[in-house]
Design an enzyme around this catalytic site. Structure first.
Site, mmCIF file in Angstrom:
data_model
loop_
_atom_site.group_PDB
_atom_site.id
_atom_site.type_symbol
_atom_site.label_atom_id
_atom_site.label_comp_id
_atom_site.label_asym_id
_atom_site.label_seq_id
_atom_site.Cartn_x
_atom_site.Cartn_y
_atom_site.Cartn_z
ATOM 1 N N PRO A 38 7.175 -2.841 -5.902
ATOM 2 C CG PRO A 38 7.650 -0.536 -5.552
ATOM 3 C CD PRO A 38 6.683 -1.554 -5.397
ATOM 4 C CB CYS A 73 13.394 2.005 0.402
ATOM 5 S SG CYS A 73 14.671 0.886 0.457
ATOM 6 C CD GLU A 107 2.375 -9.207 7.860
ATOM 7 O OE1 GLU A 107 2.284 -10.347 8.074
ATOM 8 O OE2 GLU A 107 3.337 -8.552 7.234
ATOM 9 N N GLY A 149 3.204 -7.449 -2.165
ATOM 10 C CA GLY A 149 4.454 -7.628 -2.152
ATOM 11 C C GLY A 149 4.984 -8.942 -2.094
#
Length: 377
Positions: A53, A144, A248, A270
């Site tokens: 997300p 976050c 990563e 991501g």
């Protein structure tokens, strides 16, 4: 991507530091034995890949396109920020239009609804409302690293207060018990260091989350390589809920190495999946062929044309095109000349022409994309 050898986390522990090198990382520290191990028995289950997300990037259009290309088992929305009052239905639908289609993309890929905030009862009210609107999985964001978010007591800053994390998870779990939805969470290894990583894991597990994504870096690490996959293994040793690895992973080799080092069955992708929208499908097919610049341009063009059909303004199209191309530039396929050309574009039409010229080159994965009539036409 260049390899990095620094490991801020390992400097904060007294464990031995044997070296372990992967495509983009060097790992330090082997996991210590748990005093009370209770590993999750998930080896017999099929491995899952999730789309992370990413705030301001992974909207419904991106989720649809990545789902069409394939290889992703579920997606997570950008977070809904919970602050002072219960938000209206339209706010939920704006973040997750898939609520109207059984919380699935048009291809049937499940979409989890993410919340971010620090008020347990207000977060619980939003979790319950999301479930009543059709969300099948509610995810809580404790990872976050954005300064603005952290300054307002959201995201990774909460990793300094495991008790509050437990209260949030427990409050949300309690209200969801009366709905069909289940609760998950995402966290980092810590805020400045890892000294509370087990406390935060226990808080989330004891609060009632059914699984946990762990981004294998601290908030202070940000996105600097390497990611510390060995910490995922340590958490798995003591966890009664599944741990999903994140951080990563830019290539098939990184994916395989992360699973090997961490022991995690499931992996969340991501920035690596935005840099190469074909990565999850290539992992599924075990296909080492990198996409060409033309492949990447074609995928980006499909997304932008669809947003144009939704009457998104030129300003948005231009900004999003430059943003996504900037993420592609961080990946393994050289796109420097295209990026430099698009960066100077003053209008969306000029950008579209450059992308169309690029997409006309040699492509390896045209068969993974939707038909031109649904994208490029």
């Amino acid at each position: 991507m260049p390899q990095q050898t620094s490991d801020s986390i390992s400097q904060q522990t007294s464990d031995p530091v044997p070296q372990h090198t992967s495509t983009h990382q060097q790992q330090h520290n082997q996991p210590s034995a748990s005093t009370e191990p209770s590993p999750v028995k998930d080896a017999e289950q099929p491995a899952r890949i999730a789309l992370a997300p990413m705030e301001g990037v992974v909207d419904a259009g991106v989720r649809q396109l990545i789902s069409e290309i394939g290889g992703v088992d579920f997606c997570v929305t950008e977070f809904m920020r919970v602050t002072t009052e219960l938000q209206p239905r339209r706010a939920f639908m704006r973040i997750c239009p898939e609520l109207l289609t059984a919380s699935q993309t048009p291809q049937g890929t499940p979409v989890h609804f993410q919340l971010l905030g620090s008020d347990p009862q207000l977060l619980a009210a939003h979790a319950e409302k999301a479930a009543r609107l059709g969300a099948q999985v509610i995810d809580l964001n404790f990872g976050c690293p954005a300064k603005t978010v952290n300054r307002h007591k959201g995201g990774a800053v909460l990793l300094q207060t495991p008790e509050l994390i437990h209260d949030i998870v427990a409050a949300c779990s309690k209200v969801l018990a009366t709905t069909p939805a289940r609760l998950t969470a995402k966290m980092r290894l810590g805020y400045e260091d890892t000294h509370q990583v087990y406390d935060n894991h226990r808080a989330i597990e004891a609060g009632g989350a059914t699984e946990l994504v762990v981004h294998a870096r601290t908030k202070t690490d940000g996105y600097k390589p390497p990611a510390h996959w060995h910490w995922l293994h340590r958490l798995r040793e003591v966890s009664r809920i599944p741990i999903i690895g994140n951080g990563e992973i830019w290539s098939i080799e990184d994916y395989q190495e992360c699973r090997k080092v961490s022991g995690c069955r499931d992996i969340m992708l991501g920035r690596g999946l935005l840099a190469d929208p074909y990565l999850s499908r290539r992992i599924l097919d075990d296909n080492p062929q990198l996409p060409s610049q033309a492949d990447l341009s074609a995928a980006l063009l499909i997304y932008l044309r669809r947003m144009q059909l939704k009457e998104c303004p030129d300003k948005f199209l231009l900004a999003r095109g430059k943003q996504w191309l900037g993420m592609i530039k961080k990946g393994l396929v050289p796109v420097d000349h295209l990026f430099d050309a698009v960066k100077t574009c003053r209008d969306a039409g000029q950008m579209f022409r450059l992308l169309e010229q690029s997409a006309a080159g040699e492509r390896h994965y045209a068969h993974y994309l939707p038909e031109p009539a649904t994208g490029l036409a």
